[in-house]
Each structure stands twice: as C-alpha cells, then as structure tokens.
Design a protein around this motif. Structure first.
Motif, PDB file in Angstrom:
ATOM      1  N   ASP A 121       0.824  -1.206   0.000  1.00  0.00           N
ATOM      2  CA  ASP A 121       0.000   0.000   0.000  1.00  0.00           C
ATOM      3  C   ASP A 121       0.858   1.256   0.000  1.00  0.00           C
ATOM      4  O   ASP A 121       2.085   1.196   0.114  1.00  0.00           O
ATOM      5  CB  ASP A 121      -0.922   0.011   1.217  1.00  0.00           C
ATOM      6  N   SER A 122       0.193   2.408  -0.109  1.00  0.00           N
ATOM      7  CA  SER A 122       0.860   3.703  -0.113  1.00  0.00           C
ATOM      8  C   SER A 122       0.298   4.611   0.962  1.00  0.00           C
ATOM      9  O   SER A 122      -0.865   4.480   1.359  1.00  0.00           O
ATOM     10  CB  SER A 122       0.697   4.387  -1.479  1.00  0.00           C
ATOM     11  N   ARG A 168       0.788   8.976   2.234  1.00  0.00           N
ATOM     12  CA  ARG A 168       1.400  10.273   2.031  1.00  0.00           C
ATOM     13  C   ARG A 168       1.403  11.022   3.359  1.00  0.00           C
ATOM     14  O   ARG A 168       0.344  11.381   3.877  1.00  0.00           O
ATOM     15  CB  ARG A 168       0.654  11.090   0.981  1.00  0.00           C
ATOM     16  N   ARG A 194      11.148   4.023  -3.753  1.00  0.00           N
ATOM     17  CA  ARG A 194       9.809   3.828  -3.200  1.00  0.00           C
ATOM     18  C   ARG A 194       9.245   5.089  -2.554  1.00  0.00           C
ATOM     19  O   ARG A 194       8.042   5.321  -2.614  1.00  0.00           O
ATOM     20  CB  ARG A 194       9.813   2.701  -2.163  1.00  0.00           C
ATOM     21  N   PHE A 195      10.104   5.888  -1.922  1.00  0.00           N
ATOM     22  CA  PHE A 195       9.675   7.093  -1.216  1.00  0.00           C
ATOM     23  C   PHE A 195      10.107   8.328  -1.990  1.00  0.00           C
ATOM     24  O   PHE A 195      11.170   8.344  -2.624  1.00  0.00           O
ATOM     25  CB  PHE A 195      10.288   7.164   0.181  1.00  0.00           C
ATOM     26  N   THR A 196       9.310   9.393  -1.906  1.00  0.00           N
ATOM     27  CA  THR A 196       9.640  10.668  -2.523  1.00  0.00           C
ATOM     28  C   THR A 196       9.343  11.795  -1.551  1.00  0.00           C
ATOM     29  O   THR A 196       8.224  11.904  -1.047  1.00  0.00           O
ATOM     30  CB  THR A 196       8.847  10.899  -3.818  1.00  0.00           C
ATOM     31  N   GLN A 226       5.856  10.933   0.174  1.00  0.00           N
ATOM     32  CA  GLN A 226       5.044   9.944  -0.513  1.00  0.00           C
ATOM     33  C   GLN A 226       5.715   8.589  -0.366  1.00  0.00           C
ATOM     34  O   GLN A 226       6.863   8.421  -0.782  1.00  0.00           O
ATOM     35  CB  GLN A 226       4.889  10.300  -1.991  1.00  0.00           C
ATOM     36  N   ASN A 243       5.427   4.633  -1.245  1.00  0.00           N
ATOM     37  CA  ASN A 243       4.802   3.609  -2.068  1.00  0.00           C
ATOM     38  C   ASN A 243       5.422   2.254  -1.769  1.00  0.00           C
ATOM     39  O   ASN A 243       6.514   2.157  -1.222  1.00  0.00           O
ATOM     40  CB  ASN A 243       4.964   3.935  -3.550  1.00  0.00           C
ATOM     41  N   SER A 244       4.719   1.211  -2.164  1.00  0.00           N
ATOM     42  CA  SER A 244       5.208  -0.161  -2.001  1.00  0.00           C
ATOM     43  C   SER A 244       5.699  -0.415  -0.583  1.00  0.00           C
ATOM     44  O   SER A 244       6.790  -0.944  -0.360  1.00  0.00           O
ATOM     45  CB  SER A 244       6.326  -0.448  -3.015  1.00  0.00           C
TER      46      SER A 244
END
Length: 125
Positions: free
Chosen positions: A16-17, A19, A69-71, A84, A86-87
């Motif tokens: 899942d993601s 934020r 994976r992260f931003t 953000q 992700n994964s």
C-alpha cells in the motif's frame, strides 16, 4: 509551542501507499532543509529522506532502504513538506518524525533544529 505537526500515518497492508504531511508554523520554512526520520520500536532513529532549501538547490537524499519507493517534496508557500511512500513493507513500520534543519541536510546546526511529535506508520497484514 508546536512548530511542526506530522499527519497522514496509519495502518496499511504491504504494498500500500501513504502520504505523510508536515505542516510548519511560526517560522520561515523557506531557508531550512526539511527531513523525515523514523524510529522502530527498540531501534535508533534513522534518516529516511531529506530535501534542501531552494537556495541550496532543492536537492534530495534518501536512505538506501527507501530509494525508488519514497519521494520527499516541499511547498514553501504552504509551509508543508510531504513524504510519498509507495510499495510499503513491514520493515517501514515506525514512528515518523519531521524536522527542520539549517543550513543543509546532514550538516545542520543543532541549536536551530525543530522537530515534530511524530505520526505512526504500521505496515502489517
């Protein structure tokens, strides 16, 4: 007074993601480097991601475990920093903290650092 407030954490399943948001108030965010840190139960706090100020090039850096994976991003006008994610993996579980640092990621003055109270992220089936 609380100058940084994290939000957006929660309980999610692997893959899942989420934020995360870090809202700043009471100071000028523009010239700070902004970082996200996390701490798992029984472990030391570690750097997850960091973004430098516009004057320092808006450059970013990530822990090897989250690269791709992260931003991390920032909106100085809104005084908000985002992460953000992700994964998501179970090993991403922990309390995530936002910090303002000056002048640079990895080279900040301790007397100028500001920290939030943290938001919990739990990744589990």
């Amino acid at each position: 007074q609380v100058l940084l407030v994290e939000s957006g954490g929660g309980l999610v399943q692997p893959g899942d993601s989420l934020r995360l948001s870090c809202g700043a108030k009471g100071f000028t965010l523009d010239y700070y480097a902004m970082g996200w840190f996390r701490q798992a139960p029984g472990k030391e706090r570690e750097v997850v991601a960091c973004i430098n100020s516009r004057e320092s090039g808006n450059s970013t850096d990530y822990a090897d475990s989250v690269k791709g994976r992260f931003t991390i991003s920032r909106d100085n006008a809104e005084k908000t920093t985002f992460l953000q994610m992700n994964s998501l993996k179970p090993e991403d579980t922990g309390t995530y903290y936002c910090a303002a640092m000056y002048p640079l990621c990895g080279n900040s003055r301790p007397d100028l650092e500001l920290w939030g109270q943290g938001t919990q992220v739990t990744v589990s089936s």
